[in-house]
Design a protein around this motif. Structure first.
Motif, PDB file in Angstrom:
ATOM      1  N   ALA A 112      -3.232   1.924 -11.041  1.00 41.73           N
ATOM      2  CA  ALA A 112      -2.155   1.120 -10.467  1.00 41.73           C
ATOM      3  C   ALA A 112      -1.678   0.113 -11.511  1.00 41.73           C
ATOM      4  CB  ALA A 112      -2.633   0.405  -9.216  1.00 41.73           C
ATOM      5  N   GLY A 549      -3.090   6.854  -4.840  1.00 41.66           N
ATOM      6  CA  GLY A 549      -1.774   6.255  -4.663  1.00 41.66           C
ATOM      7  C   GLY A 549      -0.661   7.221  -4.978  1.00 41.66           C
ATOM      8  N   SER A 562       6.021   2.282  -4.796  1.00 45.33           N
ATOM      9  CA  SER A 562       4.668   2.811  -4.953  1.00 45.33           C
ATOM     10  C   SER A 562       3.816   2.403  -3.761  1.00 45.33           C
ATOM     11  CB  SER A 562       4.037   2.284  -6.250  1.00 45.33           C
ATOM     12  OG  SER A 562       3.893   0.873  -6.198  1.00 45.33           O
ATOM     13  N   SER A 564      -0.601   2.188  -2.872  1.00 48.10           N
ATOM     14  CA  SER A 564      -1.983   2.386  -3.340  1.00 48.10           C
ATOM     15  C   SER A 564      -2.969   2.003  -2.252  1.00 48.10           C
ATOM     16  CB  SER A 564      -2.270   1.530  -4.576  1.00 48.10           C
ATOM     17  OG  SER A 564      -1.482   1.914  -5.678  1.00 48.10           O
TER      18      SER A 564
END
Length: 756
Positions: A112, A549, A562, A564
């Motif tokens: 990440a 993710g 995004s 995660s």
């Protein structure tokens, strides 16, 4: 007429042999497969693995790569040039990261990563780092004053009493983390930073494995073949003033960027004045296809008052006061800090190169506190070197790197009695008899290796290993008290592996996951028992991070973001234990589990006339628990981890414009934060609304201005901006947990830029 005809024919049909290097403007990473095209003929080529190219041009070339702004350059003779491309703020998933390991585009990373662009840095008043970092999911920066801060990533570092720990930080290739594992990045000038890359969790093995992750501050380098002068002046509430002057010169193969700044604030609270002067110098030199150099230097001169924290009653009724003894002693810190680094990159061939950095720094601090006066001197020197290669194995391409870092930190601290109570109020701190004198050597080495293996066009893997060993050596130079704290402590070597995967499902979704091991060593003070002897049983905190993710984009990258999900499990948690004599020492006494969800969503709502209107939202949902934490008769198992908010949510709108009106508005929600391990005291949830509006335009062709006005805490919310966790009351006084946040405040100013 005949001569004129031949001259015009030559100008029109002249051909020039152009060679050059294409790099990322912020990281200086060579960009491979960039397209270089001659505008007149359509002749084109691609840059190779080292970013180099050759092309025959009729006068104008255009350079482009996905995720970067296209650039056009006029050429008038045979020449070798360096071309730096600026990342497109709407396509940050395409830009290159990992300049210190294996360069790759952010979308192909297996961990990440958050990228904070120059545009995002400039959304606020640019003197404060915490409003910038607190927009990044998983990152939370508490800000007691401009010089009192604590950064946590996924809850790591929240239990550190003062400052930021257990997180690796770099300015370019120069480590900002000292031999104790502590960092002070808020002292750097934000105007000298072009981008911030944040690797969350212990998966960034090539940078040294801190449990929380790594923060990479990218210094600003001026474009090649560009000259720029910049001046900024702003004023704000509570005596805020900020002045910045920059001059930058870029040639065909080298550039130089110098930034000076002065920042001053009278402070919201008593004994809260702040004055900081900085000078930052960056330079890069391209000396042919095989060699390039970069230089980074920074000097900080800072003096700031320390008002300290308040108890609940004072926080509620008189938040502007300093804590009594801290105000009476007029506590402050007077810091001089300098760093210098040189990086050499050498390309042996398109498939093999090495990068070597040497660096040094110093930090001197004079800090009167109510209980003593501290004098500190620290000097560091180190080297970081790595090789980067591309190999074919089993008919597959392997990108790999291997290297090491050696860090030597020489630290001296002296303490003296503070005699302020023997003098009339208003006198401030008075130096008394010496109490201690410790010389410390805090050294470590890191060895690392990492590889990216591309199984096919959709699937790639990442594997890394890291080996660290840390050494402490203390020499007690003050034996008048008959207490000798001299000794040596060598931690066992710690081996940290990681593995990650990245899968391109389609043009809309990329999935990633990783498993990584990390650790954080105790500080030198945490290795000592109350009698000054080293504790042979003390161990580093150890953790494993598990994460999955996705990164997504739709509608030609108009909508992107995004998501995660992670679980970070830590054992041998370091905690402070009180002895019968009311002393404290560190023990390994607990386990924690950090489960969380992080998400971002960005939407380019409108795009018109060199303007765009963007909407964004992000969130961190944190479930951090003491899994097994028993200290003497107290069992904290099942309690929330101290010092971390239950959630942080950001909602915002951003009007971006190259000319004319621009502005942004950000609404932030911070959940309740436990102030002690017992979970009996909490900082309540609070909401902050910050905004900025401005107008920019040209005065003449090369001269532009930018007028701006901003406001923070527009809703005038009363809140604690930092907690002193597990505070204790002394002499019958209530514990002082709270640093008051600043109420509604404004700032405004002007930027003037001259650019050729």
């Amino acid at each position: 007429m005949i001569l004129l005809f031949f001259f015009l024919s030559y100008v029109t049909n002249a051909q020039f042999n152009i060679s050059g290097l294409v790099i990322d403007n912020t990281t200086l990473i060579p960009i491979k497969n960039a397209t270089i095209i001659d505008v007149k003929t359509g002749n084109k080529t691609l840059s190779d693995n080292n970013g180099t190219f050759k092309l025959v041009s009729n006068g104008i070339i255009e350079i482009s790569f996905a995720g970067y702004e296209t650039k056009k350059i006029t050429v008038t003779n045979d020449q070798s040039i360096t071309i730096s491309l600026i990342p497109n703020i709407n396509l940050l998933q395409e830009v290159f990261i990992n300049s210190q390991s294996i360069p790759l585009q952010e979308k192909y990373a297996t961990d990440a990563i958050a990228i904070v662009s120059k545009q995002e840095i400039n959304r606020g008043n640019t003197i404060e780092l915490h409003p910038i970092l607190n927009k990044v999911p998983g990152v939370f920066m508490q800000n007691g004053t401009l010089n009192t801060n604590r950064i946590t990533i996924r809850g790591i570092g929240a239990r550190n009493l003062f400052g930021t720990a257990n997180i690796r930080t770099y300015f370019g290739d120069i480590p900002l983390t000292d031999g104790n594992g502590e960092s002070s990045i808020e002292d750097l000038e934000l105007a000298s930073i072009s981008r911030i890359d944040i690797h969350k969790g212990p998966s960034s093995s090539s940078y040294g494995v801190g449990l929380g992750g790594t923060i990479l501050l990218r210094p600003e380098f001026i474009d090649y073949q560009t000259t720029e002068a910049f001046f900024s002046s702003s004023l704000g509430s509570y005596g805020l003033s900020r002045n910045i002057a920059k001059i930058a010169i870029g040639g065909k193969k080298s550039n130089l960027n110098i930034v000076y700044s002065n920042n001053h604030s009278s402070g919201y609270r008593d004994n809260n004045s702040y004055n900081r002067n900085t000078v930052t110098v960056t330079s890069s030199i391209y000396s042919g296809e095989k060699n390039s150099f970069s230089i980074i230097a920074s000097y900080v001169d800072l003096k700031a008052g320390i008002p300290s924290s308040l108890d609940q009653e004072d926080f509620d009724n008189n938040p502007r006061q300093a804590a009594f003894t801290w105000g009476r002693s007029q506590a402050f810190e007077d810091v001089r800090h300098g760093i210098l680094g040189l990086t050499w990159k050498h390309n042996y061939n398109p498939l093999f190169s090495h990068h070597t950095s040497i660096f040094t720094s110093f930090r001197n601090n004079y800090e009167p506190r109510p209980f003593n006066i501290l004098k500190e001197e620290s000097n560091t020197i180190g080297i970081r070197s790595r090789i980067i290669g591309i190999s074919n194995l089993f008919n597959k391409k392997w990108n790999w790197t291997a290297g090491g870092e050696l860090f030597l930190d020489f630290y001296n601290s002296k303490t003296f009695d503070n005699l302020y109570e023997d003098f009339p109020p208003g006198t401030g701190s008075i130096l008394g008899d010496q109490l201690s004198d410790l010389d410390e050597k805090r050294n470590y080495y890191n060895l690392f290796a990492e590889t990216n293996f591309k199984a096919n066009d959709k699937l790639q893997f990442n594997f890394g290993i890291h080996l660290n060993q840390t050494f402490f050596d203390i020499d007690d130079e003050f034996l008048v008290d008959n207490d000798d704290s001299s000794g040596s402590f060598d931690f066992d070597p710690i081996f940290s592996p990681k593995a990650g995967v990245n899968y391109l499902l389609n043009n809309n979704f990329i999935f990633f996951g990783n498993v990584a091991h990390g650790f954080s060593t105790p500080t030198t003070s945490e290795t000592l028992l109350p009698d000054g002897e080293f504790n042979p049983d003390i161990k580093p905190e150890i953790g494993w991070n598990y994460e999955i993710g996705t990164r997504y984009n739709f509608f030609k990258s108009k909508l992107y973001g995004s998501l995660s999900l992670y679980s970070l499990r830590i054992k041998d948690l370091l905690v402070a234990r009180r002895t019968e004599e009311d002393n404290f020492f560190a023990i390994n006494a607990g386990k924690t589990i950090h489960n969380g969800i992080e998400g971002t969503i960005n939407y380019n709502l409108l795009k018109f006339n060199q303007k765009q209107l963007n909407l964004f939202a992000n969130a961190s949902i944190n479930d951090y628990k003491f899994n097994d934490f028993v200290d003497l008769d107290s069992d904290f198992s099942g309690n929330d981890v101290t010092g971390v908010p239950s959630h942080v949510i950001n909602l915002g709108v951003d009007l971006i414009s190259k000319k004319g009106i621009y502005g942004n508005l950000n609404f932030q929600i911070v959940g309740e934060i436990p102030a002690n391990d017992q979970n009996t005291v909490f900082n309540d949830q609070y909401e902050l609304l910050n905004g900025k509006i401005g107008y920019k335009n040209n005065i003449i062709k090369h001269l532009s201005y930018d007028l701006f006005l901003g406001a923070n805490n527009i809703l005038d919310i009363k809140y604690a901006s930092q907690l002193q966790i597990n505070a204790s009351g002394f002499g019958g006084n209530a514990p002082r947990y709270f640093y008051p946040g600043i109420p509604f405040n404004i700032y405004g100013g002007i930027n003037i830029k001259y650019r050729l």
